[in-house]
Design a protein around this motif. Structure first.
Motif, PDB file in Angstrom:
ATOM      1  N   ILE A   1     -62.044  93.161 -41.686  1.00 39.02           N
ATOM      2  CA  ILE A   1     -61.605  93.675 -42.988  1.00 39.02           C
ATOM      3  C   ILE A   1     -60.317  93.050 -43.502  1.00 39.02           C
ATOM      4  O   ILE A   1     -59.742  93.523 -44.463  1.00 39.02           O
ATOM      5  CB  ILE A   1     -61.446  95.211 -42.940  1.00 39.02           C
ATOM      6  CG1 ILE A   1     -60.554  95.597 -41.770  1.00 39.02           C
ATOM      7  CG2 ILE A   1     -62.798  95.892 -42.883  1.00 39.02           C
ATOM      8  CD1 ILE A   1     -60.220  97.077 -41.752  1.00 39.02           C
TER       9      ILE A   1
ATOM     10  N   GLU B   1     -52.021 112.833 -34.719  1.00 37.82           N
ATOM     11  CA  GLU B   1     -52.883 112.548 -35.859  1.00 37.82           C
ATOM     12  C   GLU B   1     -53.339 113.870 -36.461  1.00 37.82           C
ATOM     13  O   GLU B   1     -53.852 114.731 -35.760  1.00 37.82           O
ATOM     14  CB  GLU B   1     -54.084 111.707 -35.419  1.00 37.82           C
ATOM     15  CG  GLU B   1     -55.153 111.535 -36.466  1.00 37.82           C
ATOM     16  CD  GLU B   1     -54.632 110.971 -37.794  1.00 37.82           C
ATOM     17  OE1 GLU B   1     -53.964 109.923 -37.784  1.00 37.82           O
ATOM     18  OE2 GLU B   1     -54.889 111.619 -38.840  1.00 37.82           O
TER      19      GLU B   1
ATOM     20  N   ASP C   1     -47.696 101.368 -43.862  1.00 41.76           N
ATOM     21  CA  ASP C   1     -47.682 101.733 -45.283  1.00 41.76           C
ATOM     22  C   ASP C   1     -46.590 102.752 -45.593  1.00 41.76           C
ATOM     23  O   ASP C   1     -46.084 102.800 -46.709  1.00 41.76           O
ATOM     24  CB  ASP C   1     -49.043 102.327 -45.694  1.00 41.76           C
ATOM     25  CG  ASP C   1     -50.094 101.243 -45.885  1.00 41.76           C
ATOM     26  OD1 ASP C   1     -49.793 100.080 -45.559  1.00 41.76           O
ATOM     27  OD2 ASP C   1     -51.205 101.569 -46.350  1.00 41.76           O
TER      28      ASP C   1
END
Ligand SMILES: Cc1cc2nc3c(=O)[nH]c(=O)nc-3n(C[C@H](O)[C@H](O)[C@H](O)COP(=O)(O)OP(=O)(O)OC[C@H]3O[C@@H](n4cnc5c(N)ncnc54)[C@H](O)[C@@H]3O)c2cc1C
Ligand code: SF4
Lengths: 612, 472
Positions: B96, B173, B438
């Protein structure tokens, strides 16, 4: 092909009279900053037909320039080369490219005294991706050091005004340019950066012929990829110039000349305070030499070249009918050993007017009596025949470009020619084309770096045919040690009466063969009406891989005819006895390349047919 | 070096996709790998440039010419070792990554770059197949404990590096499964989730403890985390989407891409959707607003769900078909690219601004749009309407969610609302807290997240131990 600056490197590949006359500046490349002490190198697979043609060499055979210029072993020799070049092209400035290193100032002072118009100090930063690995790292030194030393020495010796000082080696920005000026440069050379502006992306494939942007490659497919435009370089240089202008305004200078050598303007406190600079003394590097009143500290005078009242001016005058209307002329003059580079200026005029192919053979036939000065017949062009009755000096026939040189002793001289030296050292260095016949023995390095001239001599010193890449050399007597060292092309025939030649020949690149007598020689002679005298030289030079006996016979016949050599006559009279005593010296690479070419030529018609 | 003249002799050949008509019937990957021989041929095209721009084109600085040469010579295992030395997860990037390395390839000047990404993927896939990829637990433990919040590529890379350096790593998470956007954003047809799961298993064997379903700042106080661990790495991503504040925004059938995509990913992996209304594109006219990768993923997913039509709107003008190489190379050029999802049958329109959404019975039915000029101003008289039953907003992300975690830690933010930290130390305004991915740099790419995770791990290791051998 014209370009403003042409270089004369140690290999002298393609340095013809015609090459020299089409330039505004001729630069003698003493060394390159990026690889001091090494000659240029072009690997065999990059030497294609086009390159071989301009370099006057054989396709497929690598071009290795020797580390030194074999005609420069002292500053006087350099002065001589400068003189040779200035004679050949009086309109061009002569430049000498030196490498930045400790002591370069002294060399530069010598260069100025040797009457170069221009000197380049080259630093280690620039350089080609094709350099051998050993030269890419830890070689050379920064241009700043060499430049400041050069400037200081020239000023101290009152020489600065008459020579332009240029600096190069990794100069990229306007700031570099200004620093160069402040350290003493009149001119700045930029190469790598403009190359990058034109599209070089530093892939370092120059030596592999696979440059992906089509710059350093001969591959037509890749060359199509080149997208550089002159405007790219122009644009880049405008930016550099703009930065220079801004910095000059800041410093308060109105002209570049004012800035030259103003070392006090360099702000160095911060850099010198840097930790790594501790313990180093920079005072000499930044020393500003004091010039007495009236002594120039930048280039503002011209060199005085002693070429106004020389033999060649008289020769040119007498050759006018030939130069203007191709009317053959015969000239007789006397010559003295102070008449250096005889024939060079005349040949320059011939090449300028008529190109490399010059005039028909013997159009300007000159007979000179006396002792020739150095570089007799240098760069002699097609159509110029020089006969010297007396003797020659060093560098006879340097850069010979198609002319003919005959040197024979005065018939009244009591010396026995085949036992006596007739010409000096380094004869035919860098010769490209033409013929020479020497009735006597030559000194050392006979025919070094010969690319294509034909020569007959009656004996030779050490290192005969060194680095030779083309042409034919015949030695009709004893030759010295180290014959054929580094010889990659052309052939030599050496008379080996006592069988000791193999011990004196350097066999690392060549093989020795007998001179084959071909069955069809007589038949061929018959074909030509049996008149060997009229068989052109062209024919015997056509196929270098055979016709040895025929070629040798022809050359010795010519020798006898031009020089009246009794030795040549004796050999011809006893041909059957002498022929087996000749040894043919054949470079291995050359033989391979010739075979390759022959195969290609055989294939070519077949391919043409297939293409139809 | 590959083959000196390889690039002159061998044509560029890349992996192909299975035909669109087949691939839209399932959610599996559809890229057909090259044969071993073809891959080696492609590697031979690499010319081992003196200055390899691909090194810096690739955000993790993969040593591309080196492994190209190894592949050309058939030394796959060494190629894998080399590849892993700069990239923890080549099977993710091999699938990707948009491959900025190929844009930087010297051969891209001629539009025929080396198929770097394909070769990268081939190396690592072969590694998994042959069992060459095993856990690399540390030989010694340091006794230090580090929390990593967020298990996207940045958190995973950071955790793996730290675990290999001998630290006790706890990966938190908020979702049920780790992987971040690779798990819940990027559809299976671009990358199947087993790739992530396999890496997580490797990481667990190396000493990473995964705490799923733990939302730091909600389920556990951020300060508590600081107390439990010697350092905390934040890799929570940039999850705040850009909204479209126009009339009709609150109609039913108007959703953020990241409301729509995770549902399908959960369906594929049979994870319960939880307490949400299903968003499905089947038998609907779908309009995707936003022309980027997220938009493309919405297209591909909608088509697989059986949408009647899919239209993608982009406010920016249509980019040129071909870039000006002299200006762009070796950088990533702006040019018209067509993603595999767009190929599957979406209409694309550029320079379009959506002004209003209208609907009946509270459900969207139509978009009122207008064209914009190059200064992004509406062009009078160019209004038009589009029919829509489902509108997906894929207009990018503004930055990390600040409520909870970031607020509790009281971290300084940069001008764009991301967590402030530099790219040497990755240290936030709190000495014990580091940030990467990010969350620090804003919405970006998987490969950048891997880079930041690796580099942050190095900085953390150095902070804890005084020195480090982890690479930058
Ligand atoms: C739809 C879509 C498609 C994309 N396609 C591509 C692509 O094809 N190629 C590419 O290179 N990039 C793509 N990207 C971008 C890429 O996915 C991101 O840049 C990358 O995943 C960022 O990694 P990250 O680790 O920083 O954050 P993320 O992947 O966003 O991971 C952050 C993780 O932290 C968790 N988290 C957040 N806050 C907390 C908390 N307080 N407590 C516990 N957990 C928390 C989140 O649940 C999430 O799992 C795409 C992005 C999207 C949205
Ligand atoms: S990670 Fe991306 S940029 Fe780097 S080599 Fe792989 S495909 Fe190229």
């Amino acid at each position: 092909m014209r370009s403003a600056i042409k270089q004369v490197a140690s290999g002298r590949f393609g340095v013809t009279t015609h090459y020299l006359v089409n330039a505004d500046m001729i630069q003698i490349k003493m060394a390159q900053g990026a690889k001091p002490g090494e000659g240029g190198q072009l690997p065999g697979h990059k030497v294609d037909a086009v390159i071989a043609k301009v370099r006057h060499s054989t396709p497929g055979v690598g071009l290795i320039s020797p580390p030194p210029h074999h005609d420069i072993y002292s500053i006087e020799d350099l002065a001589q080369l400068i003189y040779d070049l200035k004679n050949t092209n009086p309109a061009a400035d002569i430049s000498v490219k030196l490498v930045s290193e400790v002591g370069v100032g002294t060399v530069a002072a010598g260069v100025a005294k040797a009457r170069a118009d221009h000197v380049t100090i080259s630093g280690y930063e620039g350089g080609t991706g094709a350099s051998p690995l050993t030269s890419i790292k830890h070689a050379g030194s920064p241009w700043e050091m060499g430049l400041s030393e050069t400037h200081q020495t020239l000023v101290a010796n009152h020489l600065r005004g008459r020579i332009a000082v240029q600096v190069d080696g990794g100069i990229r920005t306007g700031r570099d340019v200004v620093i160069g000026a402040l350290l003493g440069a009149d001119e700045i050379g930029l190469a790598t950066a403009p190359l990058i502006a034109a599209g070089c992306i530093m892939m370092r494939k120059c030596h592999l012929n696979t440059c992906p942007v089509g710059i350093a490659t001969q591959d037509p497919v890749l060359r199509k990829r080149f997208t550089g435009q002159p405007e790219h370089v122009i644009n880049y240089l405008f930016f550099v110039a703009e930065e220079v202008r801004e910095l000059m305004a800041e410093l308060g200078y109105r002209s570049f000349n004012e800035m030259v050598g103003q070392m006090q303007m360099l702000d160095k406190t911060e850099v010198i305070a840097q930790a790594k600079a501790q313990g180093l003394d920079f005072s000499r590097l930044f020393h500003k030499p004091e010039a007495p009143e009236g002594v120039a500290i930048y280039h503002c005078e011209t060199q005085d070249h002693p070429i106004h009242d020389i033999l060649d001016r008289r020769l040119i005058e007498q050759a006018m009918p030939a130069l203007e209307n191709r009317t053959p002329v015969r000239i007789e003059e006397t010559i003295n050993n102070t008449d250096r580079s005889a024939g060079a200026m005349l040949s320059g005029v011939v090449a300028k007017r008529y190109g490399h192919n010059g005039l028909p053979e013997d159009t300007i036939a000159i007979t000179l009596r006396g002792t020739g000065g150095q570089s007799f017949g240098a760069f002699a062009a097609h159509g110029v025949s020089l006969e010297l009755i007396g003797n020659g000096n060093d560098y006879v026939g340097k850069g010979l470009s198609g002319g003919r040189i005959v040197v024979r002793p005065d018939p009244d001289c009591p010396a026995i020619p085949e036992d006596s030296i007739i010409v000096g050292n380094t004869v035919l260095y860098g010769a490209v084309e033409g013929e020479c016949y020497f009735h006597g023995v030559a000194g050392e390095r006979f025919a070094v770096r010969n690319s294509g001239a034909v020569a007959v001599v009656e004996g030779a010193g050490d290192h005969c045919c060194e680095y030779m890449t083309g042409g034919v050399v015949v030695v009709l007597g004893q030759s010295g040690r180290n014959f054929a060292a580094g010889m990659s092309g052309g052939i030599a025939y050496a008379l080996d009466e006592d069988g000791s030649f193999p011990t004196r020949c350097n066999l690392s690149m060549v093989e020795l063969e007998p001179v084959a007598e071909e069955d069809d020689l007589l038949e061929k002679l018959h074909h030509h009406g049996g008149d060997i005298e009229h068989k052109g030289l062209i024919d015997v030079m056509a196929d270098m891989s055979r016709h040895d006996a025929e070629r040798l016979h022809q050359l010795i016949t010519n020798h006898a005819r031009f020089t009246g050599s009794t030795r040549a006559a004796h050999i011809l009279e006893n041909w059957a006895e002498y022929l087996p005593k000749f040894r043919k010296v054949m470079p291995v690479e050359y033989r391979r390349a010739l075979a390759e070419l022959e195969r290609q030529q055989e294939d070519a018609p077949a391919m043409a047919r297939a293409g139809e | 070096m590959g083959k000196v003249t390889g690039f002159l002799e061998i044509d560029r050949r890349d992996r192909r996709y299975a035909p669109a008509s087949d691939r839209v019937r399932h959610y599996r990957e559809f890229v057909i790998p090259l044969s071993e021989e073809a891959t080696r041929d492609q590697a031979a095209r690499c010319m081992d440039c003196g200055i390899p721009y691909c090194h810096t084109g690739c955000p993790v600085n993969n040593q591309i010419p080196d492994w190209n040469d190894l592949v050309y010579n058939g030394n796959w295992e060494e190629a894998l070792r080399n590849l892993h030395s700069t990239n923890n997860f080549p099977e993710f990037t091999g699938r990707i990554c948009p491959a900025p390395c190929e844009a930087a390839c010297t051969l891209n000047i001629e539009d025929i770059p080396v198929t770097i990404k394909t070769i990268e993927c081939a190396i690592v896939d072969r590694g998994w197949q042959n069992g060459w990829i095993r856990p690399q637990p540390p030989s010694e433990k340091t006794g230090k404990s580090v929390a990593v919040v967020g298990s996207g590529p940045a958190g995973m890379a950071c955790a793996q590096q730290l675990a290999r350096a001998g630290h006790d790593v706890h990966l938190y998470e908020k979702n049920a499964f780790p992987g971040g956007l690779m798990r819940y954003g990027i559809p299976d047809f671009k990358m199947e989730k087993s790739h992530v799961a396999r890496r997580i298993m490797q990481m667990e064997a190396e000493g990473v403890t995964v705490h799923a379903n733990v939302h730091v700042g909600v389920d556990i106080d951020a300060d508590e985390l600081l107390k439990r661990h010697d350092a905390v790495a934040l890799a929570g991503g940039a999850e705040k989407p850009r909204d479209l504040p126009i009339p009709g925004r609150d109609l039913n059938g108007v959703h953020f891409a990241m409301e729509f995509l995770p549902q399908q990913n959960r369906r594929v992996s049979q994870e319960p959707l939880g307490n949400v209304t299903p968003i499905l594109a089947g038998r609907k006219h779908v309009v995707v607003i936003g022309g980027g990768d997220t938009g493309s993923d919405c297209i591909g997913t909608s088509i697989r769900q059986g949408a009647l039509s899919v239209t993608q709107l982009e406010i920016m003008p249509r980019p040129p078909e071909k870039e000006d190489k002299a200006l762009s190379w070796p950088n990533w050029p702006l040019k018209l690219r067509t993603s595999s999802s767009q190929e599957e049958g979406a209409e694309r329109d550029f320079s379009v601004l959506t002004q209003r959404l209208t609907g009946t019975n509270g459900h969207v039915t139509q978009l009122d749009c207008v064209r914009v000029d190059d200064r992004m101003q509406p062009v009078e008289g160019s209004e038009f309407a589009l029919k829509a039953d489902l509108v997906l907003l894929a207009m990018g992300f503004l930055g990390p969610v600040q409520e909870g975690l970031i607020e509790q830690l009281g971290l300084e933010l940069d001008g764009r609302g991301n967590v402030l930290a530099d790219t040497r130390s990755y240290r936030t305004s709190n000495d014990k807290v580091f940030a990467c991915g990010d969350m620090r740099r804003g919405q970006s790419l998987v490969v950048w997240a891997i880079r930041e995770g690796r580099q942050a791990a190095r900085s953390i290791d150095e902070a804890l131990m005084g020195e480090t051998t982890l690479p930058r």
